[in-house]
Design a protein around this motif. Sequence first.
Motif, mmCIF file in Angstrom:
data_model
loop_
_atom_site.group_PDB
_atom_site.id
_atom_site.type_symbol
_atom_site.label_atom_id
_atom_site.label_comp_id
_atom_site.label_asym_id
_atom_site.label_seq_id
_atom_site.Cartn_x
_atom_site.Cartn_y
_atom_site.Cartn_z
ATOM 1 N N GLU A 165 1.923 5.426 -18.112
ATOM 2 C CA GLU A 165 1.186 4.371 -17.411
ATOM 3 C C GLU A 165 0.037 3.856 -18.264
ATOM 4 N N HIS A 166 -0.587 4.777 -19.024
ATOM 5 C CA HIS A 166 -1.706 4.413 -19.899
ATOM 6 C C HIS A 166 -1.442 4.930 -21.317
ATOM 7 N N PRO A 167 -0.494 4.332 -22.017
ATOM 8 C CA PRO A 167 -0.121 4.848 -23.346
ATOM 9 C C PRO A 167 -1.225 4.754 -24.383
ATOM 10 N N HIS A 168 -2.175 3.839 -24.174
ATOM 11 C CA HIS A 168 -3.254 3.685 -25.151
ATOM 12 C C HIS A 168 -4.166 4.912 -25.193
ATOM 13 N N MET A 169 -4.093 5.748 -24.149
ATOM 14 C CA MET A 169 -4.979 6.896 -24.066
ATOM 15 C C MET A 169 -4.343 8.188 -24.588
ATOM 16 N N LEU A 170 -3.169 8.100 -25.199
ATOM 17 C CA LEU A 170 -2.543 9.289 -25.771
ATOM 18 C C LEU A 170 -3.415 9.870 -26.875
ATOM 19 N N GLU A 171 -3.408 11.186 -26.978
ATOM 20 C CA GLU A 171 -4.259 11.884 -27.957
ATOM 21 C C GLU A 171 -3.454 12.231 -29.207
ATOM 22 N N SER A 172 -3.980 11.886 -30.364
ATOM 23 C CA SER A 172 -3.322 12.210 -31.629
ATOM 24 C C SER A 172 -3.586 13.670 -31.992
ATOM 25 N N ALA B 27 -0.231 13.830 -27.574
ATOM 26 C CA ALA B 27 -0.290 14.594 -26.331
ATOM 27 C C ALA B 27 -0.747 13.664 -25.218
ATOM 28 N N ALA B 28 -0.284 13.934 -24.024
ATOM 29 C CA ALA B 28 -0.618 13.076 -22.880
ATOM 30 C C ALA B 28 -1.344 13.880 -21.810
ATOM 31 N N SER B 29 -2.309 13.231 -21.161
ATOM 32 C CA SER B 29 -3.011 13.854 -20.044
ATOM 33 C C SER B 29 -2.369 13.469 -18.714
ATOM 34 N N GLU B 30 -1.386 12.571 -18.763
ATOM 35 C CA GLU B 30 -0.670 12.159 -17.560
ATOM 36 C C GLU B 30 0.806 12.514 -17.708
ATOM 37 N N ALA B 31 1.496 12.621 -16.589
ATOM 38 C CA ALA B 31 2.907 12.982 -16.626
ATOM 39 C C ALA B 31 3.741 11.824 -17.163
ATOM 40 N N PRO B 32 4.701 12.108 -18.053
ATOM 41 C CA PRO B 32 5.555 11.042 -18.571
ATOM 42 C C PRO B 32 6.537 10.553 -17.512
ATOM 43 N N ARG C 165 5.574 17.385 -26.647
ATOM 44 C CA ARG C 165 4.756 16.373 -27.286
ATOM 45 C C ARG C 165 5.606 15.128 -27.533
ATOM 46 N N TYR C 166 4.972 14.055 -28.021
ATOM 47 C CA TYR C 166 5.650 12.768 -28.086
ATOM 48 C C TYR C 166 5.416 12.101 -29.447
ATOM 49 N N THR C 167 6.385 11.310 -29.865
ATOM 50 C CA THR C 167 6.271 10.663 -31.168
ATOM 51 C C THR C 167 7.069 9.364 -31.172
ATOM 52 N N ARG C 168 6.692 8.463 -32.080
ATOM 53 C CA ARG C 168 7.468 7.240 -32.312
ATOM 54 C C ARG C 168 8.321 7.373 -33.566
ATOM 55 N N SER C 169 8.191 8.479 -34.256
ATOM 56 C CA SER C 169 8.965 8.696 -35.470
ATOM 57 C C SER C 169 10.384 9.126 -35.105
ATOM 58 N N GLY C 170 11.354 8.290 -35.438
ATOM 59 C CA GLY C 170 12.745 8.583 -35.095
ATOM 60 C C GLY C 170 13.530 9.174 -36.238
ATOM 61 N N SER C 171 12.853 9.778 -37.203
ATOM 62 C CA SER C 171 13.521 10.397 -38.338
ATOM 63 C C SER C 171 13.932 11.817 -37.949
ATOM 64 N N MET C 172 15.243 12.025 -37.792
ATOM 65 C CA MET C 172 15.734 13.313 -37.302
ATOM 66 C C MET C 172 16.792 13.873 -38.248
ATOM 67 N N ALA C 173 17.086 15.164 -38.071
ATOM 68 C CA ALA C 173 18.081 15.829 -38.899
ATOM 69 C C ALA C 173 18.628 17.021 -38.125
ATOM 70 N N LEU C 174 19.689 17.611 -38.644
ATOM 71 C CA LEU C 174 20.249 18.830 -38.058
ATOM 72 C C LEU C 174 19.768 20.026 -38.866
ATOM 73 N N SER C 175 19.274 21.033 -38.175
ATOM 74 C CA SER C 175 18.835 22.258 -38.855
ATOM 75 C C SER C 175 20.050 23.068 -39.293
ATOM 76 N N ALA C 176 19.814 24.167 -39.997
ATOM 77 C CA ALA C 176 20.906 25.023 -40.464
ATOM 78 C C ALA C 176 21.728 25.573 -39.302
ATOM 79 N N SER C 177 21.073 25.724 -38.142
ATOM 80 C CA SER C 177 21.786 26.245 -36.960
ATOM 81 C C SER C 177 22.362 25.140 -36.088
ATOM 82 N N GLY C 178 22.218 23.863 -36.537
ATOM 83 C CA GLY C 178 22.800 22.756 -35.797
ATOM 84 C C GLY C 178 21.887 22.127 -34.758
#
Length: 246
Positions: free
Chosen positions: A167-174, A181-186, A104-117
């Motif tokens: 190619e058609h980012p406006h059609m991504l499904e929330s 989610a995308a119906s086309e290949a990234p 899946r895809y996101t614009r949220s760039g908030s990341m962290a390391l889990s307990a296992s790294g």
Amino acid sequence: MNNALLINASRQIALARELDIVANNVANIGTTGFKRRSPGFSEHLMPVARADAQTSADKRLSFVASRGNPLDLSAGAVERTGNPLDVAIRGDAFLAVQTPQGERYTRSGSMALSASGDLVTLEGHPVLTDSGPITLSAQEGPASIGPDGTISTAQGARGKLKLVRFEHPHMLESLGANLLAASEAPQPAGTQARVEPGALERSNVSSVTEVARLVEVSRAYSGLAQMVQRTDELRRSTISRLAEAN
């Protein structure tokens, strides 16, 4: 008269859908990387008016048709956080993450390391690099992310964030949880996208605009409901008078 009720009903359905979309935008004003949706509608002309008993040619009736709810990909404000694992994405690109349902895809760039790294999103989904999920050990020292998405530690470059475009980012499904989610290949984003380390992109929702639209849609819906009520009262009055005449 039945046609008037049907036309009003089509508009009410459209307004109810728009109300849901606007309310969701408002609810995500504070969501990192959230992209608002803008409902689209068009006129649908019915070629015949079957409910009318007319001596002349059938009237063309104007109904409301949905044209989808495309994503508004305009950039949100960038806010510095100082967290080396936060990134704000520049350009029409998305981070790829692994979920139980697949990539899946996101614009949220908030990341962290889990307990296992493992490098994960705040929801716990593994963030993908060009070679898949990445795990960093505590012995490698602090991790940093470069403008091109390269993840580095004291051992050097360890991977590169998988940034993709469509190619058609406006059609991504929330899907909720700020995932798409995308119906086309990234496609690889390449040099068209960069990241700004130590920062996050905020929602591109304008609170003033969306709240004003929320009020406008609510009033329009209430006005149509009153019109339907008056039309129904007029119909009942007409039927009553016709019954008295007979």
